[in-house]
Design a protein around this motif. Structure first.
Motif: not given
Length: 512
Positions: A139, A151, A197-198, A200-202, A270, A280-281
């Protein structure tokens, strides 16, 4: 008569014991100041320079004519080194990979356990570090990652729109006013969102970024509540019960609780939505390890829910605070030396133009921009004393004997300001990192803003890339001015907590 003699002998023995205690040093230990019970030499450091203990130790180095000095923090023998080779040895030698067990590290966890990666050691630290770094590489940590760059640039585009359009939500009124922005707070959402964003995808949309401003403020408040050497709370933790305000415990507790709550909410989402068939991450990868240990009935697992929260804190906390704090120091310098901004803009205009934003591929052709970022990290060492190491075995350092459990403090600020290494060390001069061919020379950059060795900051690549993209985009699109009626930045008001901090200040952004 006999009683007088006995009294005199007793007084002499007490004085001798006191003298021996004050001036005791382990065999072949570096020179340094005396100590007193409970505090060791800590109070002396406070008397020399209460606000910046790293500068107090630098004065002691001059006094003892040695770049390596030794003293006691409470009952722990402590060494501070300002020599470049000695610092590198502390940072890279496996004998010194330990961490002191201090209250500031324990208070991060609700049960006061040592968790995370930054402040743990031994097999537990090795296991968690190895797993975290191996998977975070996917990531963008430790190597370039295109998705991370996308991002960051998305966040910069939003940031530029906010600067041009002004505040839209109530929480933005505090940081945007009449074409001026509040530094460093204005940078919290951009730095945090790119990282989240990288990891946790949040990502938090603009309408929900109030939580990012709040968490960033908590982060800087926590940094402000500590000091170079762990704070008085780490020497005598019970003082928090008597002086919760004056010891800064209340401030540290409140800010830590805010950061912990924020990260816990991300981890909990999560945990609730975890699907072992769909990773997902990074957080999902870690949860998978927790579940696997539970299935195998591991009695003393390394992977725990509470540990995951502190691992994430160790990465999110610097991302949301360190990048903004460094940019604040840089903006101070650009306001005081506007000719530096002009040189940066000239270089950007020639290489990138105005039709697109700068990219990481442009970095090699923007040596002055990159050199300016590197110079601010040398000139204003963000973490003046790094994070304290601990000897895990009896060892040696620059000819001195280092007993097991000795604290070792790399005096990064002292090294970064050493005229023997840098020549005009007290001058802010980005050109020092540019070679005769006009290109950035990594050989000329001996600075260590992110440390070195196995304890090297894992977020170095993220921080360097993010700062480059942010400052290059801002310099491309704006001029930075002191707001009408305001005074130039007063560097004497900067202060040192755990990191070097600036008071909040306003900057006028004027579109080019």
């Amino acid at each position: 008569m006999l009683s007088l003699v006995l009294s005199a002998v007793l007084v002499i023995l007490v004085l001798y014991k006191c003298y021996k205690y004050m001036f005791y040093r382990p065999p072949n230990f570096p020179p340094g100041p005396p100590r007193i019970p409970v505090f060791g030499s800590y109070l002396l450091l406070l008397l020399i320079n209460r606000k910046e203990l790293h500068k107090a130790s630098m004065l002691l180095s001059k006094w003892y004519k040695s770049k390596v000095i030794g003293f006691f923090i409470a009952n722990s023998p402590t060494i501070v080194c300002h020599d470049s080779e000695g610092i590198k040895e502390i940072l890279t030698k496996s004998d010194f990979d330990g961490r002191p067990d201090i209250f500031l590290a324990r208070m991060r966890d609700p049960q006061h356990n040592l968790r995370g990666i930054l402040f743990t050691e031994g097999d537990f630290w090795k296991n968690q570090r190895r797993f975290t770094l191996r998977h975070l590489r996917d990531y963008g940590f430790g190597r370039r990652f295109n998705q991370l760059e996308i991002e960051v640039r998305d966040e910069i585009c939003l940031f530029l729109d906010i600067l041009r359009g002004g505040p839209r939500y109530p929480y933005e009124d505090k940081v945007l006013k009449n074409g001026c922005v509040l530094v460093p707070e204005i940078f919290f959402p951009c730095a945090a969102n790119a990282f989240l964003a990288t990891l946790s995808g949040e990502k938090f949309p603009r309408s929900e970024q109030g939580i990012l401003y709040e968490t960033g403020r908590y982060g800087l408040q926590f940094h402000a509540g500590g000091d170079d050497y762990g704070k008085l709370l780490s020497i005598i933790p019970w003082i928090r019960h008597i002086f919760p305000e004056k010891s800064d415990y209340r401030k540290l507790f409140t800010s830590n609780a805010g950061i912990y709550k924020f990260v816990k909410s991300i981890v909990d989402k999560h945990m609730e939505t975890f699907d072992e068939n769909h990773e997902r991450n990074f957080i999902d990868l870690y949860i998978q390890q927790i579940k696997e240990q539970e299935r195998n009935g591991v009695k003393d697992p390394f992977f725990r829910y509470e540990q995951l929260i502190l691992v994430c804190v160790d990465f999110i906390f610097p991302a949301i605070t360190v990048v903004p704090a460094t940019l604040a120091l840089l903006f101070q310098r650009l306001l005081l030396q506007p000719e530096i901004l002009k040189k940066m803009q000239k270089e950007i205009d020639e290489v990138v133009g105005s039709g697109r934003l700068p990219e990481l591929d442009d970095r090699i052709n923007l040596p002055y921009v990159e050199a300016t970022i590197r110079e601010i990290m040398r000139f204003e060492t963000l973490i003046p004393s790094s994070i304290t190491h601990k000897a895990i075995v009896d060892s040696k350092l620059m000819g001195y004997d280092i007993p097991k459990d000795t604290f070792l403090i790399p005096g990064i600020h002292g090294f970064h300001t050493d005229s023997e290494v840098w020549g005009d060390a007290d001058i802010f001069r980005p050109e020092r990192f540019i070679g005769e061919d006009g290109k950035l020379s990594l050989k000329l950059d001996k600075s260590l803003p992110f440390g070195a060795g196995k304890r090297l900051c894992a977020g170095e690549t993220f921080a360097r890339n993010t700062m480059f993209l942010m400052i290059a985009a801002l310099a491309q699109n704006f001029n930075f001015n002191i707001p009408p009626g305001d005074n130039p930045p007063d560097l004497s008001k900067n202060y040192t907590g755990i990191i070097t901090l600036t008071p909040n200040f306003w900057v006028q952004f004027q579109s080019r």
